[in-house]
Design a protein around this motif. Structure first.
Motif, short mmCIF file in Angstrom:
data_model
loop_
_atom_site.label_atom_id
_atom_site.label_comp_id
_atom_site.label_asym_id
_atom_site.label_seq_id
_atom_site.Cartn_x
_atom_site.Cartn_y
_atom_site.Cartn_z
N ALA A 14 16.61 -12.37 -16.53
CA ALA A 14 17.08 -12.47 -17.90
C ALA A 14 17.68 -13.84 -18.15
N ASN A 31 17.70 -17.51 -23.68
CA ASN A 31 16.82 -18.01 -24.73
C ASN A 31 16.33 -16.87 -25.61
N ASN A 32 15.48 -17.21 -26.56
CA ASN A 32 14.95 -16.21 -27.50
C ASN A 32 14.23 -15.06 -26.84
N TYR A 33 13.61 -15.37 -25.71
CA TYR A 33 12.79 -14.37 -25.06
C TYR A 33 13.59 -13.51 -24.10
N GLY A 34 14.78 -14.03 -23.69
CA GLY A 34 15.55 -13.30 -22.68
C GLY A 34 14.86 -13.34 -21.33
N TYR A 35 13.98 -14.34 -21.13
CA TYR A 35 13.20 -14.40 -19.90
C TYR A 35 13.06 -15.81 -19.39
#
Lengths: 431, 431, 431
Positions: free
Chosen positions: C174, C177-181
Motif C-alpha cells: 500500500a 498515491n492515488n492508486y494506493g499501490y
C-alpha cells in the motif's frame, strides 16, 4: 548415478539425463532459549526446510558435457527470494583419461566432507568448519575454471574461482558512495586445491589422507545502500550444524580484509563397516596495511586466525558398509543389499554416526570475538532402497559469547553465550 | 494423466515422467473505479498474468515416488520475486491399496473445489471462500505429512501441516524486537481432514456429499522490520475471484489470534451433462486470553466468525459431460469426443457455467469489519482437444466497505464499498 | 534444433523435447575509470555472468504446441532475485502452412539482429540500438498475441503485445498515491511488425532487406513507493554492449510519455563466406499535451527523437559460412564441417567479426540529454562442433556525457563523458 533417467543416441554421440537430489528437513529446537540480555533468534520448536530440491539436467555431445542444475530449495531459509535457484551451470571436457575440465558455475570440492555427495553425508549437515572453509572461495554455484584427475589410489583437483551465482544481484540502485552503486563492485578472485590418496587399501581397510587448501586472493568490494564508503570484509558465520534456523550463533565481520586463505589435513580410516574421519582447518585473514599510530591500530592490522576441527565415527548396522569412491576421493554412502520388504524380513540398510565438531571464530590476539561453537551430534540413517533415505539427527551445541571489539559488533542473539539442542529429520530421494 | 511423457524401465521398477500445467490469463476490469475517498487499486483495463506454469517431474522406484513441480508463474502478480517457484516437492509411498502416503511440500486437498485439478475448474478461479479456507493450513507447497485413501464410493484424507514453502524467506535481517529477527520466528502447525462419498450413483446421476475441516492449531508468530513487537495474527484477504489484480477488496487482520479452524459441508449433483455444486464454510478465529478491563477489551477477546458459500451450475453443450473422479472425490472436466476439425464439422467440447459466491470477512459482534463480497459470474470453456482449453469468464462483484475497528484498519481502496466487472480469458495446456 | 532430445508417440500425435541455451560470460574492463566528478559505477577488472541458462520444454499434441522455457541466468546482473526465471511460456497453433500463431509470453522478433537466435549472434551482445528498439514493446517473455509466416523469399510477422513477465511484481504494498499501490497500475499495450525478403539469392550471394516497426501504444503507468504521484515515462538505457556491468552509461528518463514508436530499415549482404549487415532506427516518444505557459513548457511537450545505427562485417575463416535462415528471415551461425580433432588436423569452425555501433539517447531540441555511445568492437568465435562455441569480444566505447535537463537528472557515473575498453569471453552450449 545408477537409476538416473538417461537416453543416448544409437551411435553414443549424444546423451541426455535428468536426475534428482531431494532433501527435505523438519524438526526443531529444545532448550535453546536466550540468556539474559540476548534476543531469541529463530529457534522454532517445529519447523521445516526444503534443503535441496535439485534437478540436474545433463546434455552430452561426445566428450563435451553441459550440466545445468536448478535448485528449488537451496539455503537455510525456505523461500524463493533469498535462494539461489541455481546449483550448477557448467561446461565440461572429458576427453582426457580420468580427467574432467570444467568452466562455469560449479561446486569445486575442497575438504573430505565437501567432496562427498550431499546424498551420502553421514549427518544432515557438514561440520561447521568445513562449510566455513569451502565458502571462502568454493561452495555451490561458484564460477570456476579448472579440473580434476583421479586414479585408483589418488585424486587431485585445482580451480581458479570467482563469485558465486546470485551474489551480484541487487547491483542496480544508485547510491552516494564512490561507485554510485549498491552491491559487489569489485568481484572476488580466488582458488582451490585438493589432493587426496589412499596409502593403504585392502578388502577390510582403507586409509585416506588428504590436504585441502583454498584462498580468496582478492576479497570482493561491496557498497552498501545508505553507506558512504565501500568495504572489503570477510564475514564467516555458521548455524549450529542444523539448517532449520536462519540464526547463526557464531559469526565475525573482519573489516579491511585483503585476502583469506585456509588449509588443513584430512584423515579417514575404514575398518570393515566402520568409518572414522577427522579434519582440521586454520583460516587466515590478511588485512591491508594502513599507517600505524597506536596499539589499537596495530592490533587491527594483524592477520586474523580462525580455526576448527571435527572427528566422526560411523558404523553400518546392516547393509553394505560405506566404501571409498575414487572419483570423489572420499567415502560414499552404505549400500542396500536387501530392499525394504517386511514380509521377507528385509529392512534395507541402517547406519549410526557420532560427531564432535569445534569451530572457533575468535582471535583474541587480533581483537576478533566471533564466538566458539562446540557441537556434539548423533544420527541414524535408514535406506529402504538405493534411492530413498530417512535421517534423524540430534545435536547438542555449546556456544561461547560474541563480543563487541576490533570494529565488529556482538550478535544480539549471542552476547552472553548460549547452548541448546536440536532434533531434525530428513527425507531424501536421489536419482 | 493421459498423454504425459513417461518412460519406464523394462522391469517396471523405474518410472520417470514430465508433465505440464500451463494457465495464462489476460483481460481487464470495467466500471471498477473507486468511490469517493478511495484509492484506485490495481484494476487495469487490460493486463495479463502467468497464472500457472508448472512442470511436474516424477521419479518413481517401485512403490516410492518423488514429485517435484517448479512453478514459473505462481501467484496473482506476475513476477519471479514475489512468486514461489515451487508448487510441490514431496515423497510418496504407494505400496498400500488405493492409498498414497505423503511427506513434503504438497497441496493437501480440502473442499470440493480445491479437490478438483486446476486444469478441470469450471471457472478460472475458486470461489473466494474455498480459497480462504484452504489457505488456513493447506494451499500450494504446504509442508504436509499424511495420506489419502479412495474407494469407488468414498474418499478420505488427513494431513498434519506446517508452513508453506517460501514463507520463511526474508528471515535474515537483525531487528530491534525480542527475536532480533524479521520474518516468521515461530512456525504454524495445523491439519486438514476431508471425507467425501457418493451415496447414490447411476449412469445419469451422481450425488456427492462431503465434509472438509481444517485448522491452524498454532498460528505463526511473525516479527516485522521496524516494529518492536512480534505478533500472531490471521489475515484473510481475497481478490474478486479473478487474479488479474493484486488488489484485494475484502480483507481483515485479526490480531492476537491463537488458532484458526474451519469446517463445512460439500454438496454436488450430476444429472446427465449438468453439474450442480454448493459449499458453505465457517471460519472461527480463537484469540488469546488477556486480562479484561472493559467492554472494548472483552470484545477484542471474542472468537471471530467469518463465513462464505457458493452455488454453481454447469452444463456441457457438446462433448462428453463432466464425470466423477474417484481418485479426487470430485468432479472432473468434460471429455472431447471429436477433436477440433472444422473440415469435418467437429468442434471439440464446450461447456457453460454460472456461479453465485458470497464471502463475508466481517464479524460485527467482534468488531471485525473486513467487508463482504458477492460475485456473480458466468463462463464458457472450449476444449479443441484433450490437452488444450480456452476459457472466458465474466464476473460482476459487489463489495461492502471495510472499516477501521477492533485494532484493524480499513483498506484504502475499499473504505466506501465498491462494485465492478471483470472480463478474463485463459489459454491452457495440460499434459 | 538438430540434436535436441525429442521423443514422439508412434503415431506422431505427441511430441516432447528438452533443449538447452547455455551462455556464460566472463571478462572485465580496462581503462574505464571515471572522469573528474563521476562515480565509478560497476566496472570490474574481472567478473562473470550467467547470461542465459535456458532449458526449453516443448509439449506438442498434433498441431498444438506449448513451449515453456525457464531461464536460470537471465539479465545483466547475476542473481535470482533480479532475474526473470522465465524466457517464454506460450501456446502455438501450427496447423496452417509455414505459419505459427502464438499467444502467451514470447519474444516477438523485431530487427534483423533480434531475429537471429542468440546462439547464432556474431558478437556476444546485440548492437545497443536494436536492444533499445526491441525493449519498447517486445523483448524476452513479452505477453504477445499474433503470428508469423515465412516463404523461401520473404518473412512477415505481427504481434499485439502487453507487459513482460515479471514486471508486475512488487505490486502489493500500500502507498500514499492515488492508486494506493506500488508498481505498474496501468499495463502497457503495444505491437510489433516486421517484414523481410531476399530480392536476390544465389549460391554465393544473399541480399537481405527488411523493415521493422514497433510501438508502445499506451505506456505503462507506474506508482513508486514513497512518491505521491504515479507517472508514465519512457526510460531507455544501455550498457556498453557487454553485459558484465550493471552500469548503463547512456540513459534518459522521458517523463509524461504517452506513446513510443520506432521503425527502420534492415540491410544484409552475403558474398560467399562474408556477411555484411546494417540497420538504422529512429525512436519517437510522444508526450501528453498539457497547457503551455512558456518556452520551457512548450519544449517539454515536444516529441523526442532518439536514434542509432550499426554496421558489421563477418567472415568465416574455416568451416561452412553463415547461411540465410528462411524461418527467421535472418542469417544463422556458421556450420562445422570437420569437428575438433587435432589428431586428424580438424579444428571445427572459426569466424571473425567487426562492428561499429552508435546509439544516441540525446535530443537537444527537446532538452533530453541521455548521452551518445559509440562502440567499436571486434570478435572471434570458435565452434569445436555444432553444439559448443567459444567467443572472445573486445569493445572500445566512447560515451558523451548525460546532463540534467528537461526534467531528467544526469547519471552520476556519466556526467562528464567516459570511454573505456572491455574484454569478454563466452562459453556456450546449445541443444
Amino acid at each position: 548415478p545408477k537409476g538416473r533417467f538417461t537416453v543416448s543416441s544409437e551411435d553414443g554421440a549424444y546423451g541426455f539425463s535428468v536426475g534428482l537430489a531431494f532433501h527435505e528437513d523438519f524438526g526443531g529446537f529444545l532448550g535453546a532459549g536466550p540468556r539474559s540480555g540476548e534476543t531469541n533468534g529463530d529457534f522454532n520448536s517445529f519447523t521445516e526446510n526444503a534443503r535441496r530440491v535439485r534437478i540436474p539436467f545433463t546434455f552430452r555431445y561426445k566428450d563435451w558435457v553441459a550440466n545445468v542444475t536448478p535448485d528449488f530449495g537451496a539455503g537455510g531459509a525456505d523461500g524463493a527470494t533469498s535462494d539461489q535457484t541455481l546449483y550448477e551451470a557448467n561446461l565440461n571436457y572429458t576427453g582426457l583419461h580420468n580427467t574432467i575440465l570444467t568452466v562455469g558455475y560449479f561446486q569445486p570440492r575442497v575438504t573430505e566432507e565437501d567432496s562427498e555427495s550431499s546424498n551420502d553425508f553421514e549427518m544432515m549437515e557438514r561440520p561447521a568448519i568445513t562449510d566455513a572453509v569451502r565458502k571462502i572461495a568454493a561452495g555451490d554455484a561458484r564460477f570456476s575454471f579448472g579440473g580434476l584427475h583421479y586414479e585408483k589410489r589418488w585424486w587431485i583437483a585445482a580451480y581458479f574461482t570467482g563469485q558465486s551465482f546470485g551474489q551480484r544481484s541487487g547491483n542496480a540502485s544508485a547510491n552516494t558512495n564512490n561507485y554510485g552503486y549498491n552491491g559487489i563492485v569489485n568481484s572476488q578472485t580466488g582458488g582451490t586445491f585438493r589432493a587426496a590418496g589412499r596409502p593403504y587399501m585392502s578388502k577390510d581397510i582403507d586409509v585416506h589422507v588428504g590436504i585441502s587448501a583454498i584462498s580468496a586472493f582478492k576479497v570482493a568490494e561491496v557498497c552498501k545502500s545508505g553507506s558512504a564508503s565501500c568495504s572489503k570484509s570477510y564475514g564467516p558465520s555458521q548455524s549450529p550444524e542444523v539448517n532449520l534456523t536462519s540464526t547463526n550463533l557464531i559469526g565475525a565481520t573482519i573489516n579491511n580484509a585483503s585476502s583469506v586463505w585456509s588449509a588443513g589435513p584430512e584423515l579417514g580410516f575404514r575398518w570393515k563397516k566402520m568409518v572414522l574421519k577427522g579434519e582440521y582447518y586454520n583460516i587466515g585473514v590478511n588485512r591491508s596495511n594502513q599507517p600505524i599510530t597506536g596499539v589499537t591500530e596495530a592490533m587491527s592490522q594483524k592477520t586474523v586466525h580462525l580455526q576448527g576441527y571435527y572427528g566422526s565415527a560411523n558404523y553400518t548396522l546392516f547393509g553394505k558398509g560405506r566404501e571409498y569412491n575414487i572419483k570423489e576421493g572420499a567415502f560414499s554412502a552404505p549400500g542396500v543389499e536387501h530392499e525394504f520388504d517386511p514380509s521377507h524380513g528385509y529392512w534395507g540398510a541402517l547406519e549410526i554416526t557420532g560427531r564432535y565438531s569445534v569451530t572457533d571464530f575468535s582471535d583474541v590476539s587480533a581483537d576478533i570475538r566471533g564466538g566458539r561453537q562446540t557441537v556434539w551430534s548423533g544420527g541414524i540413517n535408514w535406506y529402504p532402497n538405493r534411492h530413498f533415505r530417512f535421517m534423524l539427527d540430534f545435536n547438542h551445541f555449546i556456544v561461547s559469547r560474541t563480543a563487541t571489539d576490533g570494529g565488529m559488533s556482538a550478535l544480539t542473539w549471542n552476547n552472553a553465550g548460549r547452548d541448546g539442542n536440536s532434533f531434525a529429520a530428513r527425507v531424501q530421494a536421489a536419482f
